[in-house]
Design a protein around this motif. Sequence first.
Motif, PDB file in Angstrom:
ATOM      1  N   PHE A  62       0.694  -1.028   0.204  1.00 29.68           N
ATOM      2  CA  PHE A  62      -0.296   0.510   0.354  1.00 29.68           C
ATOM      3  C   PHE A  62       0.801   1.451   0.219  1.00 29.68           C
ATOM      4  O   PHE A  62       1.899   1.407   0.717  1.00 29.68           O
ATOM      5  CB  PHE A  62      -1.348  -0.087   1.204  1.00 29.68           C
ATOM      6  CG  PHE A  62      -2.153  -0.991   1.164  1.00 29.68           C
ATOM      7  CD1 PHE A  62      -2.295  -2.055   0.225  1.00 29.68           C
ATOM      8  CD2 PHE A  62      -3.226  -0.241   1.943  1.00 29.68           C
ATOM      9  CE1 PHE A  62      -3.274  -2.514   0.502  1.00 29.68           C
ATOM     10  CE2 PHE A  62      -4.049  -1.568   1.680  1.00 29.68           C
ATOM     11  CZ  PHE A  62      -4.234  -2.344   1.156  1.00 29.68           C
ATOM     12  N   PHE A  63       0.588   2.168  -0.673  1.00 27.91           N
ATOM     13  CA  PHE A  63       1.242   3.715  -0.802  1.00 27.91           C
ATOM     14  C   PHE A  63       0.988   4.312   0.682  1.00 27.91           C
ATOM     15  O   PHE A  63       1.923   5.113   1.281  1.00 27.91           O
ATOM     16  CB  PHE A  63       0.132   4.681  -1.908  1.00 27.91           C
ATOM     17  CG  PHE A  63       0.542   4.400  -3.646  1.00 27.91           C
ATOM     18  CD1 PHE A  63       1.488   3.836  -4.008  1.00 27.91           C
ATOM     19  CD2 PHE A  63      -0.039   4.727  -4.067  1.00 27.91           C
ATOM     20  CE1 PHE A  63       1.524   3.626  -4.774  1.00 27.91           C
ATOM     21  CE2 PHE A  63      -0.272   5.170  -5.527  1.00 27.91           C
ATOM     22  CZ  PHE A  63       1.214   3.969  -6.047  1.00 27.91           C
ATOM     23  N   THR A  64      -0.057   3.804   1.816  1.00 31.40           N
ATOM     24  CA  THR A  64      -0.192   4.425   2.739  1.00 31.40           C
ATOM     25  C   THR A  64       0.436   3.777   3.519  1.00 31.40           C
ATOM     26  O   THR A  64       0.661   4.489   4.741  1.00 31.40           O
ATOM     27  CB  THR A  64      -2.152   4.468   3.294  1.00 31.40           C
ATOM     28  OG1 THR A  64      -1.956   2.903   2.498  1.00 31.40           O
ATOM     29  CG2 THR A  64      -2.425   4.649   2.110  1.00 31.40           C
ATOM     30  N   ASN A  65       1.048   2.795   3.618  1.00 33.09           N
ATOM     31  CA  ASN A  65       1.852   2.692   4.300  1.00 33.09           C
ATOM     32  C   ASN A  65       3.003   3.399   4.413  1.00 33.09           C
ATOM     33  O   ASN A  65       3.336   3.822   5.464  1.00 33.09           O
ATOM     34  CB  ASN A  65       3.013   0.775   3.993  1.00 33.09           C
ATOM     35  CG  ASN A  65       1.749  -0.285   3.882  1.00 33.09           C
ATOM     36  OD1 ASN A  65       0.747   0.071   4.996  1.00 33.09           O
ATOM     37  ND2 ASN A  65       1.961  -1.095   3.152  1.00 33.09           N
ATOM     38  N   VAL A  89      -3.684  -7.148  -7.050  1.00 35.84           N
ATOM     39  CA  VAL A  89      -4.462  -5.974  -7.306  1.00 35.84           C
ATOM     40  C   VAL A  89      -2.841  -5.346  -7.228  1.00 35.84           C
ATOM     41  O   VAL A  89      -2.442  -4.821  -6.096  1.00 35.84           O
ATOM     42  CB  VAL A  89      -4.864  -5.694  -6.907  1.00 35.84           C
ATOM     43  CG1 VAL A  89      -5.845  -3.650  -7.135  1.00 35.84           C
ATOM     44  CG2 VAL A  89      -5.981  -6.247  -6.639  1.00 35.84           C
ATOM     45  N   HIS A  90      -1.423  -4.757  -8.695  1.00 35.99           N
ATOM     46  CA  HIS A  90      -0.700  -4.667  -8.802  1.00 35.99           C
ATOM     47  C   HIS A  90      -0.121  -3.048  -8.384  1.00 35.99           C
ATOM     48  O   HIS A  90       0.461  -3.128  -8.135  1.00 35.99           O
ATOM     49  CB  HIS A  90       0.254  -5.040  -9.667  1.00 35.99           C
ATOM     50  CG  HIS A  90       0.892  -6.700  -9.677  1.00 35.99           C
ATOM     51  ND1 HIS A  90       0.690  -7.373  -8.239  1.00 35.99           N
ATOM     52  CD2 HIS A  90      -0.294  -7.530 -10.749  1.00 35.99           C
ATOM     53  CE1 HIS A  90       0.673  -9.050  -9.145  1.00 35.99           C
ATOM     54  NE2 HIS A  90       0.533  -9.153 -10.091  1.00 35.99           N
ATOM     55  N   THR A 127      -3.703   4.718 -10.214  1.00 34.54           N
ATOM     56  CA  THR A 127      -3.109   5.646  -9.539  1.00 34.54           C
ATOM     57  C   THR A 127      -1.223   5.838  -9.571  1.00 34.54           C
ATOM     58  O   THR A 127      -0.619   4.270  -8.676  1.00 34.54           O
ATOM     59  CB  THR A 127      -3.990   6.050  -8.292  1.00 34.54           C
ATOM     60  OG1 THR A 127      -5.183   5.988  -8.725  1.00 34.54           O
ATOM     61  CG2 THR A 127      -3.005   6.938  -7.599  1.00 34.54           C
ATOM     62  N   SER A 128      -0.535   6.435 -10.138  1.00 33.67           N
ATOM     63  CA  SER A 128       0.887   6.517 -10.041  1.00 33.67           C
ATOM     64  C   SER A 128       1.234   6.922  -8.274  1.00 33.67           C
ATOM     65  O   SER A 128       0.305   7.398  -7.297  1.00 33.67           O
ATOM     66  CB  SER A 128       1.351   7.212 -10.763  1.00 33.67           C
ATOM     67  OG  SER A 128       1.404   8.982 -10.038  1.00 33.67           O
ATOM     68  N   LEU A 129       2.438   6.353  -7.542  1.00 31.80           N
ATOM     69  CA  LEU A 129       2.433   7.118  -6.533  1.00 31.80           C
ATOM     70  C   LEU A 129       2.917   8.848  -6.363  1.00 31.80           C
ATOM     71  O   LEU A 129       3.026   9.265  -5.521  1.00 31.80           O
ATOM     72  CB  LEU A 129       4.245   5.754  -6.165  1.00 31.80           C
ATOM     73  CG  LEU A 129       4.945   6.547  -4.646  1.00 31.80           C
ATOM     74  CD1 LEU A 129       3.537   6.061  -3.692  1.00 31.80           C
ATOM     75  CD2 LEU A 129       5.785   5.921  -4.337  1.00 31.80           C
ATOM     76  N   PRO A 146      -4.580   2.044  -1.966  1.00 33.94           N
ATOM     77  CA  PRO A 146      -5.743   1.828  -1.496  1.00 33.94           C
ATOM     78  C   PRO A 146      -6.805   1.795  -1.981  1.00 33.94           C
ATOM     79  O   PRO A 146      -7.837   0.950  -2.660  1.00 33.94           O
ATOM     80  CB  PRO A 146      -6.266   1.716  -0.321  1.00 33.94           C
ATOM     81  CG  PRO A 146      -4.454   1.946   0.114  1.00 33.94           C
ATOM     82  CD  PRO A 146      -3.860   3.549  -1.189  1.00 33.94           C
ATOM     83  N   ARG A 147      -7.416   3.230  -2.733  1.00 33.39           N
ATOM     84  CA  ARG A 147      -8.679   3.718  -2.600  1.00 33.39           C
ATOM     85  C   ARG A 147      -8.534   2.733  -4.380  1.00 33.39           C
ATOM     86  O   ARG A 147      -9.459   2.229  -5.131  1.00 33.39           O
ATOM     87  CB  ARG A 147      -8.434   5.235  -3.831  1.00 33.39           C
ATOM     88  CG  ARG A 147      -8.790   6.046  -2.548  1.00 33.39           C
ATOM     89  CD  ARG A 147      -8.237   7.450  -3.008  1.00 33.39           C
ATOM     90  NE  ARG A 147      -9.043   7.766  -3.700  1.00 33.39           N
ATOM     91  CZ  ARG A 147     -10.440   8.447  -4.017  1.00 33.39           C
ATOM     92  NH1 ARG A 147     -11.322   8.641  -2.832  1.00 33.39           N
ATOM     93  NH2 ARG A 147     -11.358   9.014  -5.287  1.00 33.39           N
TER      94      ARG A 147
END
Length: 291
Positions: free
Chosen positions: A146-149, A201-202, A275-277, A177-178
């Motif tokens: 997850f980006f949110t990590n 979901v990569h 969605t990109s980082l 996550p969205r």
Amino acid sequence: MTIVVTTPTGHVGSRVVRLLLQAGVRPRVLVRDPARLDEATRALVDARRGDLTDAGFVREAMAGARTVFWVDPTPHTTADPIGTSLRTAAPLVEAARAGDVSRVVLLSSIGAEKRHGVGHIDALAGIEEQLDATGVDVLHLRCAYFFTNLMLDLEGLSRGVLTTAFDPDRPMPWVDPRDIGEVAAARLLSDAWQGRVVQAVHGPEDLTFHQVARILTEALGRPVRLDAIGDDAARDALRAAGLPPAAVEGIVGMTTGSRDLVPEQPRDLLTTTPTSLSAWAHAELRPLLSG
């Protein structure tokens, strides 16, 4: 159609709830504190107040439902993370076995396909296997990192340091996550799948932590350097934070067990999300670190 959504205020669950509402479905949400739902959402959902670790509440709240979106709520910091995750999911498995639930979408993780040796992710592997044995239609969403990590160490990022025990040179999938929520909602609304299904979901691209540091440097408008630490240093930091032994090994095991991992499903049209980082960091992370 009755769809139950767990952890409806989380990064993934909140997106699932929003999309189901926009599709004209009134989801039944299981939530510890309904006040955490915004007022508009609270007026449109069927909110059932309770704790997912309360087996009686979970079984009662699932009564009459057809489909369940299950997200394991167990924190990685729990004293017995794997055992707690399996015990928490037991009422869902029981409901599926009894025929009270006929379809389950499980938020799983890349690494669950190894079944053992990936720390707390081993619990998701166990839940997958238990749900598979019930015979209901079940979809395992094997999600990337997850980006949110990145929000777990805002203090470090505020100092311009990105710390990781992952191999800094090994590319790995990262995901918003969205975007997971969008895939989950689409699957919850679809009757086109049956049996046991796995969908990875990569996210849009595989990234090394060196690349992540460069992306964050640009997005945050400040230098971010990478601090790659070893497993023992990670253990020492977690112990210093007061985590119990099983929690320490559950967290470190997710890192060590993923180093040689090749995801079961390749990156393709179905497993790649948009969605990109960089876009996420500009929109979500930068405001948290500004000022």
